[in-house]
Enzyme design. Sequence first.
Site, PDB file in Angstrom:
ATOM      1  N   ARG A   1      11.819  64.886 -92.446  1.00 21.04           N
ATOM      2  CA  ARG A   1      11.481  65.723 -91.204  1.00 21.04           C
ATOM      3  C   ARG A   1      11.747  67.587 -92.055  1.00 21.04           C
ATOM      4  O   ARG A   1      10.748  68.799 -91.156  1.00 21.04           O
ATOM      5  CB  ARG A   1      12.707  66.103 -90.226  1.00 21.04           C
ATOM      6  CG  ARG A   1      13.955  66.193 -90.272  1.00 21.04           C
ATOM      7  CD  ARG A   1      15.322  66.149 -89.456  1.00 21.04           C
ATOM      8  NE  ARG A   1      16.426  66.184 -89.580  1.00 21.04           N
ATOM      9  CZ  ARG A   1      17.614  65.694 -90.758  1.00 21.04           C
ATOM     10  NH1 ARG A   1      16.555  64.318 -90.947  1.00 21.04           N
ATOM     11  NH2 ARG A   1      18.273  66.841 -90.367  1.00 21.04           N
ATOM     12  N   HIS A   2      12.254  67.744 -93.487  1.00 14.98           N
ATOM     13  CA  HIS A   2      12.307  68.834 -93.634  1.00 14.98           C
ATOM     14  C   HIS A   2      11.462  69.174 -94.043  1.00 14.98           C
ATOM     15  O   HIS A   2      10.955  70.302 -94.890  1.00 14.98           O
ATOM     16  CB  HIS A   2      13.644  69.100 -94.711  1.00 14.98           C
ATOM     17  CG  HIS A   2      15.412  68.407 -93.543  1.00 14.98           C
ATOM     18  ND1 HIS A   2      15.446  69.403 -92.475  1.00 14.98           N
ATOM     19  CD2 HIS A   2      15.763  67.430 -94.254  1.00 14.98           C
ATOM     20  CE1 HIS A   2      16.399  68.389 -92.445  1.00 14.98           C
ATOM     21  NE2 HIS A   2      17.052  67.542 -93.576  1.00 14.98           N
TER      22      HIS A   2
ATOM     23  N   CYS B   1      21.691  90.243-107.859  1.00 19.75           N
ATOM     24  CA  CYS B   1      21.470  91.883-108.192  1.00 19.75           C
ATOM     25  C   CYS B   1      23.066  92.219-107.253  1.00 19.75           C
ATOM     26  O   CYS B   1      23.570  91.370-107.182  1.00 19.75           O
ATOM     27  CB  CYS B   1      20.350  92.571-107.238  1.00 19.75           C
ATOM     28  SG  CYS B   1      20.539  92.423-105.117  1.00 19.75           S
TER      29      CYS B   1
ATOM     30  N   ASP C   1      19.413  92.466-111.855  1.00 17.92           N
ATOM     31  CA  ASP C   1      18.921  94.334-112.427  1.00 17.92           C
ATOM     32  C   ASP C   1      20.463  94.746-112.704  1.00 17.92           C
ATOM     33  O   ASP C   1      21.316  93.801-112.730  1.00 17.92           O
ATOM     34  CB  ASP C   1      18.783  94.970-110.772  1.00 17.92           C
ATOM     35  CG  ASP C   1      19.838  95.323-109.770  1.00 17.92           C
ATOM     36  OD1 ASP C   1      21.109  94.378-110.016  1.00 17.92           O
ATOM     37  OD2 ASP C   1      19.948  95.587-108.649  1.00 17.92           O
TER      38      ASP C   1
ATOM     39  N   HIS D   1      17.566  71.607 -97.157  1.00 19.27           N
ATOM     40  CA  HIS D   1      16.317  71.355 -95.856  1.00 19.27           C
ATOM     41  C   HIS D   1      15.594  71.937 -96.449  1.00 19.27           C
ATOM     42  O   HIS D   1      14.765  71.919 -95.520  1.00 19.27           O
ATOM     43  CB  HIS D   1      17.431  71.973 -94.936  1.00 19.27           C
ATOM     44  CG  HIS D   1      18.662  70.676 -94.571  1.00 19.27           C
ATOM     45  ND1 HIS D   1      19.490  71.113 -93.249  1.00 19.27           N
ATOM     46  CD2 HIS D   1      19.201  69.622 -95.016  1.00 19.27           C
ATOM     47  CE1 HIS D   1      19.715  69.991 -93.484  1.00 19.27           C
ATOM     48  NE2 HIS D   1      20.050  69.443 -94.429  1.00 19.27           N
TER      49      HIS D   1
HETATM   50  C1  RB5 Z   1      21.729  98.499-106.924  1.00 21.76           C
HETATM   51  O1  RB5 Z   1      22.211  99.928-106.673  1.00 21.76           O
HETATM   52  C2  RB5 Z   1      21.519  97.467-105.542  1.00 21.76           C
HETATM   53  O2  RB5 Z   1      21.266  98.425-104.788  1.00 21.76           O
HETATM   54  C3  RB5 Z   1      20.920  96.334-106.341  1.00 21.76           C
HETATM   55  O3  RB5 Z   1      21.723  95.682-106.909  1.00 21.76           O
HETATM   56  C4  RB5 Z   1      20.990  96.045-105.032  1.00 21.76           C
HETATM   57  O4  RB5 Z   1      22.761  95.529-104.382  1.00 21.76           O
HETATM   58  C5  RB5 Z   1      19.799  95.815-103.633  1.00 21.76           C
HETATM   59  O5  RB5 Z   1      19.816  94.932-102.777  1.00 21.76           O
END
Ligand code: RB5
Length: 152
Positions: free
Chosen positions: A134-135, A67, A10, A100
């Site tokens: 085992r994993h 993100c 994102d 694992h």
């Molecule tokens: C975006 O501002 C932010 O919320 C997103 O990148 C992320 O960190 C969400 O978990």
Amino acid sequence: MEKILAIACDHGGYELKNAIIEQLKEKGIAYKDFGCYSTASVNYPDYAKVLCESIQSGECYRGILVCGTGIGMSIAANKHRGIRAACASDAFSVKYTRMHNDSNVLCLGGRVVGIGLGLELADIFINTEFEGGRHQARVDMIAEIEKSEAAK
Ligand code: RB5
């Protein structure tokens, strides 16, 4: 057939995603970029979904989601059948979640790890193999939980 790594972000992960893509290009690793393509605000679940679907369909074998914190992406990714997403910000965790847990998605926080560490973590995730043994039994147990939840 060439193995393709999926990558998506994102706006909070845009800069780190681009840096990882540059590293993938330098190393000649095949990838598919599912966006986003700018720092304009978007909703991370949309990007987690398309990336996870590319793994479910077999188009991509593993993926990296970026993100701001890595947490929103990991929560969204782990709602998908067959996805084992790990949000991590240290090398030990990334290495062992591959060895694992056979994690097939790594979630990174662009605002947490920064570029240098982010690149190292991506590299470890790509180059570490699952130990099996085992994993495998434990990973199978996770799949059983997923099945029983789907049946509720
Ligand atoms: C975006 O501002 C932010 O919320 C997103 O990148 C992320 O960190 C969400 O978990």
